[in-house]
Scaffold this motif. Structure first.
Motif, mmCIF file in Angstrom:
data_model
loop_
_atom_site.group_PDB
_atom_site.id
_atom_site.type_symbol
_atom_site.label_atom_id
_atom_site.label_comp_id
_atom_site.label_asym_id
_atom_site.label_seq_id
_atom_site.Cartn_x
_atom_site.Cartn_y
_atom_site.Cartn_z
ATOM 1 N N THR A 156 0.782 -1.124 0.086
ATOM 2 C CA THR A 156 -0.085 -0.058 -0.048
ATOM 3 C C THR A 156 0.872 1.250 -0.082
ATOM 4 N N VAL A 157 0.649 1.968 -1.247
ATOM 5 C CA VAL A 157 1.598 3.377 -0.961
ATOM 6 C C VAL A 157 0.333 4.544 -0.935
ATOM 7 N N THR A 158 0.903 5.203 0.033
ATOM 8 C CA THR A 158 -0.077 6.562 0.447
ATOM 9 C C THR A 158 0.572 7.916 -0.090
ATOM 10 N N SER A 159 -0.270 8.612 -0.959
ATOM 11 C CA SER A 159 0.380 9.906 -1.482
ATOM 12 C C SER A 159 -0.482 11.047 -1.045
ATOM 13 N N HIS A 160 0.045 12.093 -0.988
ATOM 14 C CA HIS A 160 -0.768 13.228 -0.445
ATOM 15 C C HIS A 160 -0.478 14.448 -1.602
ATOM 16 N N GLU A 161 -1.513 15.106 -1.962
ATOM 17 C CA GLU A 161 -1.869 16.034 -2.867
ATOM 18 C C GLU A 161 -2.485 17.441 -2.130
ATOM 19 N N ILE A 162 -2.333 18.449 -2.809
ATOM 20 C CA ILE A 162 -3.009 19.455 -2.389
ATOM 21 C C ILE A 162 -4.027 19.810 -3.610
ATOM 22 N N ASP A 163 -5.195 20.071 -3.429
ATOM 23 C CA ASP A 163 -6.218 20.563 -4.363
ATOM 24 C C ASP A 163 -5.793 21.870 -4.517
ATOM 25 N N GLU A 164 -5.717 22.482 -5.709
ATOM 26 C CA GLU A 164 -5.417 23.783 -6.241
ATOM 27 C C GLU A 164 -6.273 24.626 -5.895
ATOM 28 N N GLU A 165 -7.660 24.282 -6.210
ATOM 29 C CA GLU A 165 -8.695 25.192 -6.003
ATOM 30 C C GLU A 165 -9.080 25.449 -4.470
ATOM 31 N N THR A 166 -9.174 24.180 -4.011
ATOM 32 C CA THR A 166 -9.659 24.587 -2.496
ATOM 33 C C THR A 166 -8.513 24.487 -1.319
ATOM 34 N N ASP A 167 -7.140 24.163 -1.826
ATOM 35 C CA ASP A 167 -6.236 24.173 -0.759
ATOM 36 C C ASP A 167 -6.308 22.994 0.188
ATOM 37 N N GLU A 168 -7.384 21.881 -0.094
ATOM 38 C CA GLU A 168 -7.468 20.827 0.786
ATOM 39 C C GLU A 168 -6.285 19.739 0.543
ATOM 40 N N GLU A 169 -5.934 19.206 1.477
ATOM 41 C CA GLU A 169 -5.005 17.914 1.077
ATOM 42 C C GLU A 169 -5.960 16.545 0.777
ATOM 43 N N ILE A 170 -5.671 15.853 -0.234
ATOM 44 C CA ILE A 170 -6.077 14.861 -0.749
ATOM 45 C C ILE A 170 -5.222 13.769 -0.491
ATOM 46 N N VAL A 171 -5.712 12.802 0.085
ATOM 47 C CA VAL A 171 -4.896 11.627 0.466
ATOM 48 C C VAL A 171 -5.540 10.319 -0.572
ATOM 49 N N LYS A 172 -4.385 9.765 -1.212
ATOM 50 C CA LYS A 172 -4.912 8.759 -2.013
ATOM 51 C C LYS A 172 -3.974 7.575 -1.642
ATOM 52 N N LYS A 173 -4.794 6.263 -1.517
ATOM 53 C CA LYS A 173 -3.954 5.051 -1.380
ATOM 54 C C LYS A 173 -4.149 4.076 -2.443
ATOM 55 N N ALA A 174 -3.015 3.640 -2.979
ATOM 56 C CA ALA A 174 -2.931 2.602 -4.063
ATOM 57 C C ALA A 174 -2.291 1.315 -3.550
ATOM 58 N N THR A 175 -3.041 0.297 -3.986
ATOM 59 C CA THR A 175 -2.713 -1.077 -3.300
ATOM 60 C C THR A 175 -2.635 -2.099 -4.513
ATOM 61 N N ARG A 176 -1.428 -2.780 -4.268
ATOM 62 C CA ARG A 176 -1.216 -3.815 -5.421
ATOM 63 C C ARG A 176 -0.773 -5.165 -4.770
ATOM 64 N N ALA A 177 -0.803 -6.184 -5.349
ATOM 65 C CA ALA A 177 -0.343 -7.637 -4.839
ATOM 66 C C ALA A 177 0.791 -7.843 -5.807
ATOM 67 N N VAL A 178 1.872 -8.412 -4.848
ATOM 68 C CA VAL A 178 2.995 -8.912 -5.416
ATOM 69 C C VAL A 178 3.362 -10.386 -4.922
ATOM 70 N N GLY A 179 3.483 -11.341 -5.773
ATOM 71 C CA GLY A 179 4.023 -12.582 -5.511
ATOM 72 C C GLY A 179 5.267 -12.887 -4.521
ATOM 73 N N MET A 180 6.207 -12.275 -4.872
ATOM 74 C CA MET A 180 7.525 -12.193 -4.089
ATOM 75 C C MET A 180 8.190 -10.793 -4.314
ATOM 76 N N LEU A 181 8.747 -10.385 -3.260
ATOM 77 C CA LEU A 181 9.195 -9.069 -3.210
ATOM 78 C C LEU A 181 10.413 -8.965 -2.172
ATOM 79 N N PHE A 182 11.958 -8.245 -2.525
ATOM 80 C CA PHE A 182 13.097 -8.331 -1.906
ATOM 81 C C PHE A 182 12.882 -6.667 -1.362
ATOM 82 N N VAL A 183 12.877 -6.824 -0.129
ATOM 83 C CA VAL A 183 12.949 -5.475 0.573
ATOM 84 C C VAL A 183 14.185 -5.015 1.023
ATOM 85 N N ARG A 184 14.861 -3.980 0.639
ATOM 86 C CA ARG A 184 16.223 -3.565 1.174
ATOM 87 C C ARG A 184 16.061 -2.988 2.418
ATOM 88 N N GLY A 185 16.793 -3.289 3.509
ATOM 89 C CA GLY A 185 16.894 -2.960 4.895
ATOM 90 C C GLY A 185 16.857 -1.601 5.366
#
Length: 89
Positions: free
Chosen positions: A47-76
């Motif tokens: 899950t990756v969370t991104s934060h953007e600012i709406d240029e018209e309202t100056d409100e913060e928009i939080v978006k979450k993107a999720t994906r499934a991965v079979g095997m993953l190497f995570v660097r420490g």
């Protein structure tokens, strides 16, 4: 348990939660790790969370993107936190 990495060792073949830098979260089965906290995870939900600012309202928009991965190497060096599975005993 005598050392901090003992907690990780006890989580081999269990599902763990890994919080990483840059608002990235991983949940997957821990297959391997080393002293640098490099890890191999299987059946991962990322899950990756991104934060953007709406240029018209100056409100913060939080978006979450999720994906499934079979095997993953995570660097420490990106790991912030590792949470082992909840044990009730």
């Amino acid at each position: 348990m005598e050392e901090p990495l003992d907690l990780i060792r006890l989580s081999i073949d269990e599902r763990v939660y890994v919080k990483c830098r840059n608002d990235r979260e991983l949940r997957g089965k821990l297959h391997a790790y080393d002293q640098h906290l490099n890890m191999v995870l299987g059946d991962v939900e990322e899950t990756v969370t991104s934060h953007e600012i709406d240029e018209e309202t100056d409100e913060e928009i939080v978006k979450k993107a999720t994906r499934a991965v079979g095997m993953l190497f995570v660097r420490g060096d990106v790991v912030v936190l590792v949470s082992p599975p909840l044990r009730t005993s």
